[in-house]
Design a protein around this motif. Structure first.
Motif, PDB file in Angstrom:
ATOM      1  N   TRP A 102      50.761 -63.925 -19.366  1.00 43.73           N
ATOM      2  CA  TRP A 102      50.282 -64.034 -17.995  1.00 43.73           C
ATOM      3  C   TRP A 102      50.048 -65.492 -17.602  1.00 43.73           C
ATOM      4  O   TRP A 102      50.197 -65.861 -16.430  1.00 43.73           O
ATOM      5  CB  TRP A 102      49.014 -63.220 -17.797  1.00 43.73           C
ATOM      6  CG  TRP A 102      49.261 -61.760 -17.601  1.00 43.73           C
ATOM      7  CD1 TRP A 102      48.933 -60.733 -18.428  1.00 43.73           C
ATOM      8  CD2 TRP A 102      49.937 -61.150 -16.481  1.00 43.73           C
ATOM      9  NE1 TRP A 102      49.346 -59.527 -17.917  1.00 43.73           N
ATOM     10  CE2 TRP A 102      49.965 -59.749 -16.708  1.00 43.73           C
ATOM     11  CE3 TRP A 102      50.508 -61.651 -15.307  1.00 43.73           C
ATOM     12  CZ2 TRP A 102      50.546 -58.863 -15.818  1.00 43.73           C
ATOM     13  CZ3 TRP A 102      51.093 -60.761 -14.415  1.00 43.73           C
ATOM     14  CH2 TRP A 102      51.103 -59.392 -14.678  1.00 43.73           C
ATOM     15  N   ARG A 103      49.693 -66.312 -18.559  1.00 42.02           N
ATOM     16  CA  ARG A 103      49.516 -67.739 -18.260  1.00 42.02           C
ATOM     17  C   ARG A 103      50.843 -68.375 -17.857  1.00 42.02           C
ATOM     18  O   ARG A 103      50.912 -69.148 -16.896  1.00 42.02           O
ATOM     19  CB  ARG A 103      48.911 -68.467 -19.464  1.00 42.02           C
ATOM     20  CG  ARG A 103      48.629 -69.940 -19.178  1.00 42.02           C
ATOM     21  CD  ARG A 103      47.798 -70.593 -20.262  1.00 42.02           C
ATOM     22  NE  ARG A 103      48.529 -70.721 -21.514  1.00 42.02           N
ATOM     23  CZ  ARG A 103      48.223 -70.082 -22.626  1.00 42.02           C
ATOM     24  NH1 ARG A 103      47.189 -69.237 -22.645  1.00 42.02           N
ATOM     25  NH2 ARG A 103      48.920 -70.259 -23.725  1.00 42.02           N
ATOM     26  N   TRP A 104      51.929 -68.030 -18.580  1.00 45.21           N
ATOM     27  CA  TRP A 104      53.245 -68.555 -18.232  1.00 45.21           C
ATOM     28  C   TRP A 104      53.721 -68.002 -16.889  1.00 45.21           C
ATOM     29  O   TRP A 104      54.323 -68.724 -16.081  1.00 45.21           O
ATOM     30  CB  TRP A 104      54.257 -68.216 -19.326  1.00 45.21           C
ATOM     31  CG  TRP A 104      54.150 -69.089 -20.538  1.00 45.21           C
ATOM     32  CD1 TRP A 104      53.585 -68.779 -21.739  1.00 45.21           C
ATOM     33  CD2 TRP A 104      54.604 -70.441 -20.661  1.00 45.21           C
ATOM     34  NE1 TRP A 104      53.661 -69.843 -22.608  1.00 45.21           N
ATOM     35  CE2 TRP A 104      54.283 -70.870 -21.972  1.00 45.21           C
ATOM     36  CE3 TRP A 104      55.246 -71.330 -19.800  1.00 45.21           C
ATOM     37  CZ2 TRP A 104      54.596 -72.146 -22.427  1.00 45.21           C
ATOM     38  CZ3 TRP A 104      55.568 -72.608 -20.260  1.00 45.21           C
ATOM     39  CH2 TRP A 104      55.237 -73.004 -21.554  1.00 45.21           C
ATOM     40  N   ILE A 105      53.465 -66.736 -16.646  1.00 51.70           N
ATOM     41  CA  ILE A 105      53.843 -66.132 -15.360  1.00 51.70           C
ATOM     42  C   ILE A 105      53.096 -66.813 -14.214  1.00 51.70           C
ATOM     43  O   ILE A 105      53.667 -67.102 -13.157  1.00 51.70           O
ATOM     44  CB  ILE A 105      53.560 -64.619 -15.381  1.00 51.70           C
ATOM     45  CG1 ILE A 105      54.521 -63.909 -16.342  1.00 51.70           C
ATOM     46  CG2 ILE A 105      53.691 -64.028 -13.978  1.00 51.70           C
ATOM     47  CD1 ILE A 105      54.176 -62.448 -16.575  1.00 51.70           C
ATOM     48  N   LEU A 156      50.372 -65.351  -6.456  1.00 53.49           N
ATOM     49  CA  LEU A 156      49.577 -66.155  -7.380  1.00 53.49           C
ATOM     50  C   LEU A 156      48.182 -65.568  -7.539  1.00 53.49           C
ATOM     51  O   LEU A 156      47.623 -65.564  -8.647  1.00 53.49           O
ATOM     52  CB  LEU A 156      49.500 -67.594  -6.879  1.00 53.49           C
ATOM     53  CG  LEU A 156      48.788 -68.589  -7.797  1.00 53.49           C
ATOM     54  CD1 LEU A 156      49.473 -68.661  -9.159  1.00 53.49           C
ATOM     55  CD2 LEU A 156      48.742 -69.979  -7.150  1.00 53.49           C
ATOM     56  N   ILE A 157      47.605 -65.057  -6.453  1.00 53.57           N
ATOM     57  CA  ILE A 157      46.288 -64.421  -6.531  1.00 53.57           C
ATOM     58  C   ILE A 157      46.358 -63.188  -7.425  1.00 53.57           C
ATOM     59  O   ILE A 157      45.492 -62.973  -8.290  1.00 53.57           O
ATOM     60  CB  ILE A 157      45.784 -64.046  -5.123  1.00 53.57           C
ATOM     61  CG1 ILE A 157      45.529 -65.313  -4.305  1.00 53.57           C
ATOM     62  CG2 ILE A 157      44.522 -63.201  -5.208  1.00 53.57           C
ATOM     63  CD1 ILE A 157      45.194 -65.040  -2.849  1.00 53.57           C
ATOM     64  N   TYR A 158      47.398 -62.376  -7.245  1.00 53.64           N
ATOM     65  CA  TYR A 158      47.561 -61.167  -8.053  1.00 53.64           C
ATOM     66  C   TYR A 158      47.719 -61.513  -9.530  1.00 53.64           C
ATOM     67  O   TYR A 158      47.065 -60.911 -10.397  1.00 53.64           O
ATOM     68  CB  TYR A 158      48.776 -60.383  -7.559  1.00 53.64           C
ATOM     69  CG  TYR A 158      49.132 -59.191  -8.416  1.00 53.64           C
ATOM     70  CD1 TYR A 158      48.393 -58.010  -8.335  1.00 53.64           C
ATOM     71  CD2 TYR A 158      50.194 -59.244  -9.316  1.00 53.64           C
ATOM     72  CE1 TYR A 158      48.714 -56.910  -9.122  1.00 53.64           C
ATOM     73  CE2 TYR A 158      50.519 -58.151 -10.102  1.00 53.64           C
ATOM     74  CZ  TYR A 158      49.776 -56.994 -10.004  1.00 53.64           C
ATOM     75  OH  TYR A 158      50.094 -55.915 -10.796  1.00 53.64           O
ATOM     76  N   VAL A 159      48.566 -62.483  -9.823  1.00 60.54           N
ATOM     77  CA  VAL A 159      48.789 -62.879 -11.218  1.00 60.54           C
ATOM     78  C   VAL A 159      47.518 -63.449 -11.823  1.00 60.54           C
ATOM     79  O   VAL A 159      47.199 -63.191 -12.990  1.00 60.54           O
ATOM     80  CB  VAL A 159      49.942 -63.898 -11.304  1.00 60.54           C
ATOM     81  CG1 VAL A 159      50.017 -64.514 -12.697  1.00 60.54           C
ATOM     82  CG2 VAL A 159      51.268 -63.228 -10.967  1.00 60.54           C
ATOM     83  N   SER A 202      43.634 -59.425 -18.309  1.00 64.05           N
ATOM     84  CA  SER A 202      44.222 -59.357 -19.651  1.00 64.05           C
ATOM     85  C   SER A 202      43.252 -59.873 -20.712  1.00 64.05           C
ATOM     86  O   SER A 202      43.266 -59.407 -21.854  1.00 64.05           O
ATOM     87  CB  SER A 202      45.519 -60.165 -19.698  1.00 64.05           C
ATOM     88  OG  SER A 202      45.278 -61.559 -19.602  1.00 64.05           O
ATOM     89  N   LYS A 203      42.406 -60.813 -20.342  1.00 64.82           N
ATOM     90  CA  LYS A 203      41.416 -61.329 -21.285  1.00 64.82           C
ATOM     91  C   LYS A 203      40.390 -60.245 -21.622  1.00 64.82           C
ATOM     92  O   LYS A 203      39.970 -60.110 -22.772  1.00 64.82           O
ATOM     93  CB  LYS A 203      40.718 -62.550 -20.696  1.00 64.82           C
ATOM     94  CG  LYS A 203      41.652 -63.723 -20.421  1.00 64.82           C
ATOM     95  CD  LYS A 203      40.902 -64.880 -19.775  1.00 64.82           C
ATOM     96  CE  LYS A 203      41.843 -66.033 -19.468  1.00 64.82           C
ATOM     97  NZ  LYS A 203      41.148 -67.169 -18.799  1.00 64.82           N
ATOM     98  N   LYS A 204      40.000 -59.466 -20.601  1.00 63.39           N
ATOM     99  CA  LYS A 204      39.059 -58.376 -20.842  1.00 63.39           C
ATOM    100  C   LYS A 204      39.736 -57.244 -21.600  1.00 63.39           C
ATOM    101  O   LYS A 204      39.144 -56.640 -22.488  1.00 63.39           O
ATOM    102  CB  LYS A 204      38.510 -57.866 -19.508  1.00 63.39           C
ATOM    103  CG  LYS A 204      37.731 -58.899 -18.712  1.00 63.39           C
ATOM    104  CD  LYS A 204      37.246 -58.309 -17.397  1.00 63.39           C
ATOM    105  CE  LYS A 204      36.466 -59.337 -16.589  1.00 63.39           C
ATOM    106  NZ  LYS A 204      36.012 -58.801 -15.289  1.00 63.39           N
ATOM    107  N   LYS A 205      40.980 -56.968 -21.237  1.00 60.96           N
ATOM    108  CA  LYS A 205      41.711 -55.863 -21.859  1.00 60.96           C
ATOM    109  C   LYS A 205      41.941 -56.109 -23.336  1.00 60.96           C
ATOM    110  O   LYS A 205      41.919 -55.195 -24.151  1.00 60.96           O
ATOM    111  CB  LYS A 205      43.049 -55.668 -21.147  1.00 60.96           C
ATOM    112  CG  LYS A 205      43.788 -54.404 -21.541  1.00 60.96           C
ATOM    113  CD  LYS A 205      45.020 -54.240 -20.673  1.00 60.96           C
ATOM    114  CE  LYS A 205      45.773 -52.972 -21.034  1.00 60.96           C
ATOM    115  NZ  LYS A 205      46.971 -52.775 -20.188  1.00 60.96           N
ATOM    116  N   SER A 206      42.159 -57.383 -23.706  1.00 62.65           N
ATOM    117  CA  SER A 206      42.428 -57.703 -25.104  1.00 62.65           C
ATOM    118  C   SER A 206      41.207 -57.506 -25.987  1.00 62.65           C
ATOM    119  O   SER A 206      41.327 -57.401 -27.208  1.00 62.65           O
ATOM    120  CB  SER A 206      42.907 -59.161 -25.214  1.00 62.65           C
ATOM    121  OG  SER A 206      41.904 -60.052 -24.755  1.00 62.65           O
ATOM    122  N   THR A 207      40.022 -57.424 -25.365  1.00 68.59           N
ATOM    123  CA  THR A 207      38.798 -57.236 -26.144  1.00 68.59           C
ATOM    124  C   THR A 207      38.407 -55.764 -26.248  1.00 68.59           C
ATOM    125  O   THR A 207      37.429 -55.428 -26.904  1.00 68.59           O
ATOM    126  CB  THR A 207      37.640 -58.016 -25.507  1.00 68.59           C
ATOM    127  OG1 THR A 207      37.405 -57.498 -24.193  1.00 68.59           O
ATOM    128  CG2 THR A 207      37.985 -59.495 -25.406  1.00 68.59           C
TER     129      THR A 207
END
Length: 311
Positions: A115-118, A195-198, A205-210
């Protein structure tokens, strides 16, 4: 110069035939072998970039005085060096962004990194669109930002270079007008919306990964993005639009259908319908071919953001 000499009126039809053949090969590749999706998209991106150059040379060669859509592109984007570079860069980025995302995805990067690259790519596209918007004195950013093949004198056939987001349907469209007031705000909303959506998806994604729950879904990015698109749609109508601007507005309306293919709406609504259709038609003559092709292409919108980004 060599490329231009090859694009004589006697040979351009052969080049178009080769382009169509490569596209046909790319369309049947998904699902055939490992990494077939990357191979297919790479072929499609390569032929689109080459077709861009082909179209530019054909238009220049056959039309001393440009008319319609191409005249608008020439006047708004190609008269000045900065807007010319921004327009062509935006086109190339749009043609290659899916390949870029696939490479990052297949390199086994974390979802946060992806997501950072996107977000970086969407940031580049926002910057390029802002350059075009203000370089043209606040005129709506028309897609595509390059010459399109028309049908003048039956010499050049219309070629859709980007099947994901299409191109204006008419080759005899009038120009565009500066946007003021709420119409100005509408264009900025439309430019910044991806850009807002991404950014929201990156944060999610940071929350989901936890979390251990793989079914974790959050409607916030989806609803905010849809709200921005609808607000931009309503505000855009507050200023009269030319025929060209109306065509662009209609194209953007069609892009709203991509929301059905984005999480979590896709998981809760669209995917069950697709699963039911594929299961019901798996063993039926003829229609099973369509169902099989649908299954082959499902990874594109299930795994890759840019396939349904509409940006």
């Amino acid at each position: 110069m060599v490329f231009k000499r090859l694009l004589s009126l006697d040979t351009h039809s052969r080049i178009e035939l080769i382009e169509d053949a490569v596209r046909a090969v790319a369309l049947v590749l998904p699902g055939r072998f490992e990494d077939a999706d990357l191979c297919a998209q790479s072929l499609m991106s390569a032929v689109n970039v080459l077709c861009l150059r082909h179209t530019h040379c054909l238009v220049r060669q056959q039309n001393e005085i440009l008319t319609g859509f191409n005249a608008h592109i020439e006047q708004q984007y190609f008269k000045h060096k900065v807007s010319n570079i921004a327009a062509l860069t935006l086109t190339v980025v749009s043609y290659t962004e899916v390949v870029f995302e696939m490479v990052v995805h297949k390199s086994k990067q974390s979802i946060n990194t992806r997501w950072r690259w996107i977000a970086g790519l969407e940031g580049v596209k926002v910057l390029l669109r802002l350059v075009l918007f203000y370089a043209t004195k606040k005129r709506i950013v028309i897609h595509p930002t390059h010459f399109a093949r028309g049908d003048e004198d039956n010499k050049i056939n219309l070629a859709t270079l980007d099947s994901r987001i299409g191109i204006p349907s008419s080759s005899t469209l009038s120009g565009s007008l500066p946007r003021f007031g709420w119409a100005h705000v509408a264009e900025l909303l439309w430019i910044f919306r991806p850009l807002i959506y991404v950014g929201l998806m990156w944060k999610q994604s940071k929350k989901k990964s936890t979390k251990d729950n793989e079914e974790y879904n959050n409607w916030k990015p989806w609803l905010i993005s849809l709200g921005i698109d609808l607000a931009a749609r309503l505000a855009r109508e507050l200023q009269p639009m030319t025929r060209l601007e109306r065509e662009e507005s209609r194209r953007r309306d069609y892009l709203l259908l991509f929301y059905l293919l984005r999480e979590p709406c896709y998981n809760f609504f669209t995917k069950p319908i697709v699963d039911m259709f594929c299961d019901a038609t798996e063993h039926r003559p003829l229609i099973s071919i369509f169902a099989a092709a649908l299954n082959d292409y499902r990874p594109f919108w299930e795994q890759y953001y840019f396939c349904t980004s509409g940006s």
